[in-house]
Design a protein around this motif. Sequence first.
Motif, PDB file in Angstrom:
ATOM      1  N   VAL A  18       0.841  -1.229   0.114  1.00 22.77           N
ATOM      2  CA  VAL A  18      -0.206   0.120   0.005  1.00 22.77           C
ATOM      3  C   VAL A  18       0.981   1.305   0.037  1.00 22.77           C
ATOM      4  N   ASN A  19       0.973   2.232  -0.959  1.00 21.89           N
ATOM      5  CA  ASN A  19       1.499   3.365  -0.869  1.00 21.89           C
ATOM      6  C   ASN A  19       0.837   4.301  -0.494  1.00 21.89           C
ATOM      7  N   ARG A  20       1.377   4.969   0.683  1.00 18.64           N
ATOM      8  CA  ARG A  20       0.889   5.911   1.380  1.00 18.64           C
ATOM      9  C   ARG A  20       1.602   7.358   1.320  1.00 18.64           C
ATOM     10  N   GLY A  21       2.778   7.236   0.262  1.00 19.05           N
ATOM     11  CA  GLY A  21       3.323   8.309   0.346  1.00 19.05           C
ATOM     12  C   GLY A  21       3.181   9.282  -0.721  1.00 19.05           C
ATOM     13  N   SER A  22       3.869  10.504  -0.923  1.00 13.07           N
ATOM     14  CA  SER A  22       3.623  11.695  -1.782  1.00 13.07           C
ATOM     15  C   SER A  22       3.658  11.505  -3.370  1.00 13.07           C
ATOM     16  N   GLY A  23       4.416  10.074  -3.483  1.00  8.09           N
ATOM     17  CA  GLY A  23       4.530   9.870  -4.912  1.00  8.09           C
ATOM     18  C   GLY A  23       4.778   8.145  -5.260  1.00  8.09           C
ATOM     19  N   GLY A  24       5.215   7.933  -6.318  1.00  8.25           N
ATOM     20  CA  GLY A  24       5.346   6.603  -6.738  1.00  8.25           C
ATOM     21  C   GLY A  24       6.445   5.830  -5.773  1.00  8.25           C
ATOM     22  N   HIS A  25       6.244   4.609  -5.591  1.00  2.00           N
ATOM     23  CA  HIS A  25       7.363   3.976  -4.906  1.00  2.00           C
ATOM     24  C   HIS A  25       7.589   2.468  -5.468  1.00  2.00           C
ATOM     25  N   ASN A  26       8.430   1.592  -5.043  1.00  2.00           N
ATOM     26  CA  ASN A  26       8.507   0.170  -5.417  1.00  2.00           C
ATOM     27  C   ASN A  26       9.090  -0.541  -4.343  1.00  2.00           C
ATOM     28  N   LEU A  27       8.749  -1.935  -4.288  1.00  4.07           N
ATOM     29  CA  LEU A  27       9.541  -3.020  -3.606  1.00  4.07           C
ATOM     30  C   LEU A  27      10.517  -3.851  -4.449  1.00  4.07           C
ATOM     31  N   ALA A  28      11.585  -3.393  -4.356  1.00  3.10           N
ATOM     32  CA  ALA A  28      12.610  -4.297  -5.160  1.00  3.10           C
ATOM     33  C   ALA A  28      13.182  -5.219  -4.458  1.00  3.10           C
ATOM     34  N   ALA A  29      13.354  -6.629  -4.694  1.00  2.96           N
ATOM     35  CA  ALA A  29      13.987  -7.656  -3.865  1.00  2.96           C
ATOM     36  C   ALA A  29      14.071  -8.795  -5.050  1.00  2.96           C
ATOM     37  N   PRO A  30      14.833  -8.603  -5.862  1.00  2.00           N
ATOM     38  CA  PRO A  30      15.076  -9.559  -7.090  1.00  2.00           C
ATOM     39  C   PRO A  30      15.544 -11.047  -6.476  1.00  2.00           C
ATOM     40  N   GLU A  31      16.390 -10.944  -5.559  1.00  4.77           N
ATOM     41  CA  GLU A  31      16.609 -12.334  -5.108  1.00  4.77           C
ATOM     42  C   GLU A  31      15.557 -13.234  -4.400  1.00  4.77           C
ATOM     43  N   THR A  47       2.819  -8.768 -12.187  1.00  5.53           N
ATOM     44  CA  THR A  47       3.158  -7.751 -11.484  1.00  5.53           C
ATOM     45  C   THR A  47       4.549  -7.391 -11.235  1.00  5.53           C
ATOM     46  N   LEU A  48       5.278  -8.475 -11.454  1.00  2.42           N
ATOM     47  CA  LEU A  48       6.785  -8.398 -11.005  1.00  2.42           C
ATOM     48  C   LEU A  48       7.602  -8.019 -12.294  1.00  2.42           C
ATOM     49  N   VAL A  49       8.119  -6.948 -12.384  1.00  7.00           N
ATOM     50  CA  VAL A  49       9.096  -6.639 -13.401  1.00  7.00           C
ATOM     51  C   VAL A  49      10.570  -6.307 -13.025  1.00  7.00           C
ATOM     52  N   GLY A  50      11.355  -7.182 -13.413  1.00  5.84           N
ATOM     53  CA  GLY A  50      12.831  -6.832 -13.100  1.00  5.84           C
ATOM     54  C   GLY A  50      13.234  -7.290 -11.490  1.00  5.84           C
ATOM     55  N   GLY A  51      12.162  -8.070 -10.749  1.00  5.06           N
ATOM     56  CA  GLY A  51      12.413  -8.386  -9.651  1.00  5.06           C
ATOM     57  C   GLY A  51      11.888  -7.253  -8.704  1.00  5.06           C
ATOM     58  N   ARG A  52      11.013  -6.496  -9.044  1.00  4.84           N
ATOM     59  CA  ARG A  52      10.424  -5.233  -8.196  1.00  4.84           C
ATOM     60  C   ARG A  52       8.804  -5.124  -8.803  1.00  4.84           C
ATOM     61  N   ILE A  53       8.211  -4.423  -7.682  1.00  4.58           N
ATOM     62  CA  ILE A  53       6.765  -4.505  -7.767  1.00  4.58           C
ATOM     63  C   ILE A  53       6.490  -2.769  -7.666  1.00  4.58           C
ATOM     64  N   GLU A  54       6.043  -2.157  -8.935  1.00  3.91           N
ATOM     65  CA  GLU A  54       5.774  -0.571  -8.910  1.00  3.91           C
ATOM     66  C   GLU A  54       4.304  -0.400  -8.046  1.00  3.91           C
ATOM     67  N   VAL A  55       4.240   0.430  -7.521  1.00  4.27           N
ATOM     68  CA  VAL A  55       3.169   0.932  -6.714  1.00  4.27           C
ATOM     69  C   VAL A  55       2.936   2.357  -6.872  1.00  4.27           C
ATOM     70  N   GLY A  56       2.277   3.095  -7.495  1.00  2.00           N
ATOM     71  CA  GLY A  56       1.743   4.336  -7.633  1.00  2.00           C
ATOM     72  C   GLY A  56       1.263   4.998  -6.564  1.00  2.00           C
TER      73      GLY A  56
END
Length: 134
Positions: A60-73, A87-96
Motif C-alpha cells: 500500500v503506497n501512502r507516500g506523496s509519490g510513486g514507490h516500489n519494492l525491489a527484492a530480485p533475489e 506484477t513483477l518486473v525486473g524483481g520489483r513491484i511498482e506502486v503508484g
Amino acid sequence: MKTSLIITTAVICLCGSAPAATRSSAGSQAKPVNIVLSDFAFTPQNLHLHHGQAYQIRLVNRGSGGHNLAAPEFFAATQVSPGDAATLVGGRIEVGKGESRTVSLIPVTVGRYRMSCTHFLHAGFGMTGTITVD
C-alpha cells in the motif's frame, strides 16, 4: 487382478506426490502480509516469512509519490502465483501514489534477502529493509 491392483496403487502414489510447495498452498490458507510504502520507509521494515507457507503480500503506497519494492533475489526464490507474475518486473513491484498491489507467493528457498525502493535516492534516504525466510 493382482497386476491391476499394483498398477492402481502405483498411480495413486504417483498422483499423491506433488511438490512440497504445491502441497503447502493447497493445504493451507494464504497468510496476509501488509507492507506500507511511505515517504522513504517500509512498514514493517523487516519481514519474517516461513518456507513453504503461502502468503498474500499487499503493498500500500501512502507516500506523496510513486514507490516500489525491489527484492530480485527474494522473488527469484519464490513460487509466484501465475496470475500475479506480470506484477513483477525486473524483481520489483511498482506502486503508484495512493495505489496498492497484491502478490500471492510461496517462499521456496530459505535465506535473508534485501529489499529497497529503487526510485532516485529513496534507498539512500532509508527506504530499505530485509526479508528473512526460515
